[in-house]
Scaffold this motif. Structure first.
Motif, PDB file in Angstrom:
ATOM      1  N   PRO A   1       0.811  -1.224   0.000  1.00  0.00           N
ATOM      2  CA  PRO A   1       0.000   0.000   0.000  1.00  0.00           C
ATOM      3  C   PRO A   1       0.845   1.275   0.000  1.00  0.00           C
ATOM      4  CG  PRO A   1      -0.877  -1.593   1.555  1.00  0.00           C
ATOM      5  CD  PRO A   1       0.457  -2.114   1.121  1.00  0.00           C
ATOM      6  N   ALA A   2       2.003   1.232   0.671  1.00  0.00           N
ATOM      7  CA  ALA A   2       2.883   2.407   0.673  1.00  0.00           C
ATOM      8  C   ALA A   2       3.429   2.670  -0.721  1.00  0.00           C
ATOM      9  CB  ALA A   2       4.028   2.198   1.663  1.00  0.00           C
ATOM     10  N   ALA A   3       3.778   1.603  -1.460  1.00  0.00           N
ATOM     11  CA  ALA A   3       4.256   1.781  -2.830  1.00  0.00           C
ATOM     12  C   ALA A   3       3.170   2.381  -3.719  1.00  0.00           C
ATOM     13  CB  ALA A   3       4.729   0.437  -3.393  1.00  0.00           C
ATOM     14  N   LEU A   4       1.942   1.943  -3.527  1.00  0.00           N
ATOM     15  CA  LEU A   4       0.831   2.497  -4.299  1.00  0.00           C
ATOM     16  C   LEU A   4       0.580   3.959  -3.940  1.00  0.00           C
ATOM     17  CD1 LEU A   4      -1.611  -0.541  -4.226  1.00  0.00           C
ATOM     18  CD2 LEU A   4      -0.597   0.480  -6.277  1.00  0.00           C
ATOM     19  N   ARG A   5       0.668   4.285  -2.648  1.00  0.00           N
ATOM     20  CA  ARG A   5       0.497   5.689  -2.238  1.00  0.00           C
ATOM     21  C   ARG A   5       1.599   6.549  -2.840  1.00  0.00           C
ATOM     22  NH1 ARG A   5      -0.604   3.363   2.779  1.00  0.00           N
ATOM     23  NH2 ARG A   5       1.467   3.918   3.575  1.00  0.00           N
TER      24      ARG A   5
ATOM     25  N   ALA B   1       3.239   6.015  -5.602  1.00  0.00           N
ATOM     26  CA  ALA B   1       2.938   6.195  -7.020  1.00  0.00           C
ATOM     27  C   ALA B   1       1.849   7.234  -7.233  1.00  0.00           C
ATOM     28  CB  ALA B   1       2.527   4.855  -7.633  1.00  0.00           C
ATOM     29  N   GLY B   2       0.835   7.196  -6.390  1.00  0.00           N
ATOM     30  CA  GLY B   2      -0.254   8.161  -6.514  1.00  0.00           C
ATOM     31  C   GLY B   2       0.213   9.593  -6.269  1.00  0.00           C
ATOM     32  N   GLU B   3       1.043   9.790  -5.256  1.00  0.00           N
ATOM     33  CA  GLU B   3       1.555  11.131  -4.973  1.00  0.00           C
ATOM     34  C   GLU B   3       2.455  11.628  -6.113  1.00  0.00           C
ATOM     35  OE1 GLU B   3       3.133  12.105  -1.134  1.00  0.00           O
ATOM     36  OE2 GLU B   3       2.001  10.499  -0.153  1.00  0.00           O
TER      37      GLU B   3
ATOM     38  N   ARG C   1       1.224  16.146 -12.473  1.00  0.00           N
ATOM     39  CA  ARG C   1       0.121  16.874 -13.108  1.00  0.00           C
ATOM     40  C   ARG C   1       0.113  18.353 -12.737  1.00  0.00           C
ATOM     41  NH1 ARG C   1      -4.628  12.399 -11.825  1.00  0.00           N
ATOM     42  NH2 ARG C   1      -4.005  10.866 -13.405  1.00  0.00           N
ATOM     43  N   ASN C   2       0.778  18.707 -11.652  1.00  0.00           N
ATOM     44  CA  ASN C   2       0.775  20.092 -11.165  1.00  0.00           C
ATOM     45  C   ASN C   2       1.876  20.906 -11.823  1.00  0.00           C
ATOM     46  OD1 ASN C   2      -1.346  19.497  -9.418  1.00  0.00           O
ATOM     47  ND2 ASN C   2       0.057  18.895  -7.756  1.00  0.00           N
TER      48      ASN C   2
END
Length: 237
Positions: free
Chosen positions: A222-226, A228-230, A236-237
């Motif tokens: 889950p930390a790896a997925l978080r 990636a999401g961040e 995008r910013n």
């Protein structure tokens, strides 16, 4: 830019220009002998310089960085603060990687504070399906492209094609693992994100296997997925 970073970059420039001795570099940079020695030692430790018979030369990391596409370097600069935060929180090594041919190529490595460190560096290439980052990236490709990566596994590889195919099938969910695959005694968990409309990048949490006891590697998914999401949001910013 911090004063220390400016001084360190000045030392690299001096070596590139042909000033190679400690005393010569110190004099040309206008920095004390002790401070120059400390900065040079740090640059050698991280591969930006190398020391040969009391003379400094440009190190392998600079040459490896020179092989990276400009757009990858731009991505790294933008995302480094997030990578550093995760390295601090997990204490492990954080990697970014992209597919280059049939290889996974690292474009950044941020160390945590573990005593035992992975021997990796930006520009380093490994066979894609021997690493968590590579499996995560290949898994997102059309199934018809997987075979070419399987054909490129090293001779005598200790895992079968069927086992690696199972890894890719599971990694379609955007989490991939490797344990004692990229190198003996290391492991990692990776996820991917889109840096732009075309470029997919993998991020991973890696370290010596001894730091991942009792299923810790799986619990870090889950930390790896978080992460990636961040990273994707930051792009995008």
């Amino acid at each position: 830019m911090s004063l220390v970073v400016k001084k360190a970059l000045r030392l690299v420039d001096l070596v590139a220009e042909g000033t190679t001795t400690l005393s010569g570099i110190s004099s040309a940079a206008g920095i004390s002998h002790s401070t120059t020695h400390r900065l040079l030692a740090t640059l050698v430790e991280h591969g930006y310089l190398r020391l040969e018979r009391r003379s400094y030369r440009l190190g392998p990391r600079l040459f490896e960085l020179g092989r990276l596409p400009r757009e990858d370097l731009d991505i790294v600069e933008k995302l480094r603060p997030i990578l550093m935060r995760y390295a601090s929180e997990t204490r492990d090594t954080i990697h970014l990687a992209v597919l280059t041919g049939r290889n996974a190529q690292l474009i950044e490595r941020i160390y945590g504070d573990r005593g035992l460190r992975i021997n990796s560096y930006p520009g380093m290439m490994v066979k894609a399906l021997t690493s968590a980052v590579g499996k995560a990236l290949v898994a997102q490709l059309p199934h018809g492209q997987w075979a070419q990566y399987l054909d490129d596994l090293p001779g005598g590889y200790h895992r079968s094609r069927a086992e690696v195919l199972d890894d890719l099938a599971r990694a379609r969910g955007n989490v991939a693992f490797d344990q004692d695959e990229c190198s003996i005694g290391t492991c990692g968990v990776a996820a991917t994100f889109m840096a732009n409309a075309e470029q997919r990048v993998a991020c991973s949490i890696n370290g010596a296997t001894m730091y991942f006891p009792d299923g810790r590697l799986t619990r870090l998914a889950p930390a790896a997925l978080r992460l990636a999401g961040e990273l994707e949001a930051a792009c995008r910013n």
